[in-house]
Design an enzyme around this catalytic site. Structure first.
Site, PDB file in Angstrom:
ATOM      1  N   VAL A   1       7.138 -10.898  -1.465  1.00  0.00           N
ATOM      2  CA  VAL A   1       8.362 -10.577  -0.726  1.00  0.00           C
ATOM      3  C   VAL A   1       8.415  -9.069  -0.511  1.00  0.00           C
ATOM      4  CG1 VAL A   1       9.668 -12.568  -1.561  1.00  0.00           C
ATOM      5  CG2 VAL A   1       9.735 -10.443  -2.852  1.00  0.00           C
ATOM      6  N   CYS A   2       9.163  -8.647   0.493  1.00  0.00           N
ATOM      7  CA  CYS A   2       9.330  -7.222   0.773  1.00  0.00           C
ATOM      8  C   CYS A   2      10.046  -6.561  -0.405  1.00  0.00           C
ATOM      9  CB  CYS A   2      10.131  -7.014   2.061  1.00  0.00           C
ATOM     10  SG  CYS A   2       9.177  -7.449   3.533  1.00  0.00           S
ATOM     11  N   PRO A   3       9.689  -5.371  -0.804  1.00  0.00           N
ATOM     12  CA  PRO A   3       8.726  -4.456  -0.177  1.00  0.00           C
ATOM     13  C   PRO A   3       7.287  -4.631  -0.658  1.00  0.00           C
ATOM     14  CG  PRO A   3       9.796  -3.299  -1.954  1.00  0.00           C
ATOM     15  CD  PRO A   3      10.402  -4.702  -1.912  1.00  0.00           C
TER      16      PRO A   3
ATOM     17  N   THR B   1       5.118  -6.780   0.074  1.00  0.00           N
ATOM     18  CA  THR B   1       4.200  -7.142   1.152  1.00  0.00           C
ATOM     19  C   THR B   1       3.538  -5.889   1.722  1.00  0.00           C
ATOM     20  OG1 THR B   1       6.069  -7.164   2.682  1.00  0.00           O
ATOM     21  CG2 THR B   1       5.341  -9.288   1.804  1.00  0.00           C
TER      22      THR B   1
END
Length: 82
Positions: free
Chosen positions: A15-17, A19
């Site tokens: 999941v971000c951040p 990624t």
């Protein structure tokens, strides 16, 4: 894809951040001109990862949606390190 990537990275489970963090760390270990294929999932990484790579000066060669997946599904991003 017309060009064969030198490296592949699957961040579909991230999941971000994270990624972008994992993608950036992989690109930093590459030589200028090499290609990285990033497999990502979801609208947020699809928007953030390519934009952030472009901001760092790298080139997005292509973004391809995998068969059977919608816009929020899995995509393959091909990046050239500058």
């Amino acid at each position: 894809m017309t060009e064969k990537p030198n490296y592949s990275l699957d961040i579909t489970g991230e999941v971000c951040p994270m990624t972008f963090v994992k993608t950036k760390l992989r690109v930093e270990r590459m030589v200028s001109g090499e290609l990285l294929e990033v497999r990502l999932k979801g609208a947020e990484p699809l928007g953030n990862v390519p934009r952030s790579l472009i901001e760092l000066g790298h080139e997005i060669i292509s973004t391809i949606r995998e068969d059977g997946e919608g816009d929020t599904g899995i995509h393959r991003l091909l990046v050239r390190k500058k």
